[in-house]
Design an enzyme around this catalytic site. Structure first.
Site, PDB file in Angstrom:
ATOM      1  N   TYR A 143      27.676  32.879  33.671  1.00  0.00           N
ATOM      2  CA  TYR A 143      26.804  33.530  34.648  1.00  0.00           C
ATOM      3  C   TYR A 143      25.520  34.060  34.005  1.00  0.00           C
ATOM      4  O   TYR A 143      24.511  34.227  34.669  1.00  0.00           O
ATOM      5  CB  TYR A 143      27.534  34.713  35.311  1.00  0.00           C
ATOM      6  CG  TYR A 143      28.327  34.366  36.547  1.00  0.00           C
ATOM      7  CD1 TYR A 143      29.252  33.333  36.548  1.00  0.00           C
ATOM      8  CD2 TYR A 143      28.174  35.093  37.725  1.00  0.00           C
ATOM      9  CE1 TYR A 143      29.992  33.030  37.679  1.00  0.00           C
ATOM     10  CE2 TYR A 143      28.906  34.805  38.856  1.00  0.00           C
ATOM     11  CZ  TYR A 143      29.808  33.774  38.834  1.00  0.00           C
ATOM     12  OH  TYR A 143      30.537  33.491  39.956  1.00  0.00           O
ATOM     13  N   LYS A 194      40.252  27.608  28.927  1.00  0.00           N
ATOM     14  CA  LYS A 194      40.248  26.138  28.907  1.00  0.00           C
ATOM     15  C   LYS A 194      40.071  25.760  27.438  1.00  0.00           C
ATOM     16  O   LYS A 194      39.126  25.055  27.046  1.00  0.00           O
ATOM     17  CB  LYS A 194      39.116  25.618  29.815  1.00  0.00           C
ATOM     18  CG  LYS A 194      39.141  24.119  30.052  1.00  0.00           C
ATOM     19  CD  LYS A 194      40.309  23.639  30.913  1.00  0.00           C
ATOM     20  CE  LYS A 194      40.348  22.117  30.945  1.00  0.00           C
ATOM     21  NZ  LYS A 194      41.560  21.586  31.639  1.00  0.00           N
ATOM     22  N   ASP A 226      43.375  25.209  34.850  1.00  0.00           N
ATOM     23  CA  ASP A 226      43.846  24.256  35.868  1.00  0.00           C
ATOM     24  C   ASP A 226      45.318  24.498  36.189  1.00  0.00           C
ATOM     25  O   ASP A 226      45.737  24.510  37.345  1.00  0.00           O
ATOM     26  CB  ASP A 226      43.581  22.796  35.444  1.00  0.00           C
ATOM     27  CG  ASP A 226      44.035  22.477  34.027  1.00  0.00           C
ATOM     28  OD1 ASP A 226      44.399  23.397  33.261  1.00  0.00           O
ATOM     29  OD2 ASP A 226      44.037  21.268  33.672  1.00  0.00           O
ATOM     30  N   ASP A 250      36.013  34.412  39.035  1.00  0.00           N
ATOM     31  CA  ASP A 250      35.408  34.278  40.361  1.00  0.00           C
ATOM     32  C   ASP A 250      36.274  33.363  41.221  1.00  0.00           C
ATOM     33  O   ASP A 250      36.620  33.682  42.356  1.00  0.00           O
ATOM     34  CB  ASP A 250      33.995  33.690  40.207  1.00  0.00           C
ATOM     35  CG  ASP A 250      33.321  33.462  41.547  1.00  0.00           C
ATOM     36  OD1 ASP A 250      33.397  34.371  42.400  1.00  0.00           O
ATOM     37  OD2 ASP A 250      32.733  32.382  41.744  1.00  0.00           O
ATOM     38  N   ASP A 254      39.396  34.506  44.295  1.00  0.00           N
ATOM     39  CA  ASP A 254      39.365  34.057  45.696  1.00  0.00           C
ATOM     40  C   ASP A 254      40.696  33.403  46.057  1.00  0.00           C
ATOM     41  O   ASP A 254      41.249  33.622  47.132  1.00  0.00           O
ATOM     42  CB  ASP A 254      38.244  33.025  45.922  1.00  0.00           C
ATOM     43  CG  ASP A 254      36.950  33.673  46.408  1.00  0.00           C
ATOM     44  OD1 ASP A 254      36.716  34.846  46.081  1.00  0.00           O
ATOM     45  OD2 ASP A 254      36.179  32.992  47.112  1.00  0.00           O
TER      46      ASP A 254
END
Ligand code: IPM
Ligand code: MG
Length: 362
Positions: A143, A194, A226, A250, A254
């Site tokens: 970000y 990751k 994942d 982020d 959600d």
């Protein structure tokens, strides 16, 4: 918390002003019942900030936020600002507030209220009792990494770049937040990365492992992002605290929110600086703005988090949470969580129900 405290309210856009109006009622009940002095100041932000001053994060709004003990934000964004230059978009205000206030840790609880276990799209037996806390790094990673932007190459083609960067100290301080909160919960942390592909998150894994040595009571697991996305819908109750990077957090927060039935239910706290910022995790939902159908509970629960994390009043946090639970148990539902046989209420009525019951409880 004996002296007067300053709270900046940033309603923002879309349903933001409606949900902040209900949150204000809750703050006022706390103030009058507990004889506290809470100074509330409302300032424009996001699209509203842009309309008022030409900037999504007006100078005076940032100054008010910096001068206050806590900030309560509604939501920012809307279709009318989508074509503005990146630097003027409402979302930039959020990023500006997070970085100027030094809010590197974002806590997003995904906790299911018993009464809503049938509101999730997953089977009730998969989500019943779910209580996850996502600890998202908030002022670093892709970000904020440089270089960034879109450039035109000599041959006229374009190239877009964002950069994933973390230093070891940024990783260590967010890992400590996750371990510290886990000590007060079920003492389990899943660190999500990751590391099989991205060197930066290989460093993340290394530093989290190193920091964990000081937290022998905590059970630490590492998981690829994942796999985590898959496990969150397969068996979400295996998770207690999820520690992760800005962008993975982020996305995963959600996803975790939907396990609880509605994104309209989840509060959040951004901490790490001297001023904390609290906001519902849902967005501005322009499609339902101004119709009195938004769910104010995420913002009301964010007020609870504010009392817990900025003012060290866990008792007020717990009281607000219990009242929300009781109102849901009585069958009241806004449209997003409505199911057969329940009592439909609007945003204002939901705010009234919670504030009236809180008034008799405190
Ligand atoms: C969130 C939002 C923000 C983010 C946007 C609006 C900038 O999605 O708080 O999760 O990506 O952090
Ligand atoms: Mg988001």
């Amino acid at each position: 918390m004996s002296d007067a405290v300053n709270i900046t309210l940033l309603p923002g856009d879309g349903i933001g002003p409606e949900v902040i109006r209900e949150a204000r009622k809750i703050i006022q009940v706390v103030e009058s019942k507990l004889d506290l002095k809470l100074n509330l100041k409302e300032m424009p932000v996001g699209g509203a900030g842009y309309e008022a001053t030409g900037k999504p994060l007006p100078e005076e709004t940032l100054q008010a936020a910096q001068a206050s003990h806590a900030v309560l934000l509604g939501a920012v964004g809307g279709p009318q600002w989508e074509n503005l230059d990146f630097s003027l978009r409402p979302e930039r205000a959020l990023l500006g507030l997070r970085s100027s206030l030094g809010l590197f840790a974002n806590l997003r609880p995904a906790k299911i209220f018993q009464a809503l276990s049938d509101a999730s799209t997953l089977k009730p037996e998969v989500v019943a009792g779910l209580d996850i806390l996502v600890v998202r790094e908030l002022t670093g990673g892709i970000y904020f990494g440089e270089p960034r932007g879109v450039e035109t190459l000599p041959d006229g083609s374009r190239r877009g770049v964002n950069t994933l960067v973390y230093t070891d100290s940024e990783i260590e301080r967010i890992a400590r937040v996750a371990f510290d909160v886990a000590l007060k919960r079920n003492k389990s942390v899943f660190s999500i990365d990751k590391a099989n592909v991205l060197e930066c998150t290989g460093l993340w894994r290394e530093v989290v492992t190193e920091t964990h040595k000081e937290y022998s009571d905590i059970n630490l697991n590492h998981m690829y992002v994942d796999n985590c996305a898959m496990q969150l819908v397969r068996n979400p109750r295996q998770f207690d605290v999820i520690l992760t990077t800005n962008m993975f957090g982020d996305i995963l927060s959600d996803q975790a929110s939907m396990l609880t039935g509605s994104i309209g239910m989840l509060p959040s706290a951004s901490i790490g600086g001297k001023t904390g910022m609290y906001e519902p995790i849902h967005g501005s939902a322009p499609d339902i703005a101004g119709q009195d159908i938004a769910n104010p509970l995420a913002t009301i629960l964010s007020v609870g988090m504010m009392f817990k994390y900025s003012f060290d009043r866990e008792d007020i946090h717990d009281a607000i949470e219990q009242v929300v639970e009781s109102v849901l148990d009585q069958g009241y539902r806004t449209k997003d969580i409505l199911s057969h046989g329940k009592k439909a209420v609007g945003c204002v009525e939901m705010g009234d129900l919670v504030s009236e019951e809180l008034e008799s409880k405190l």
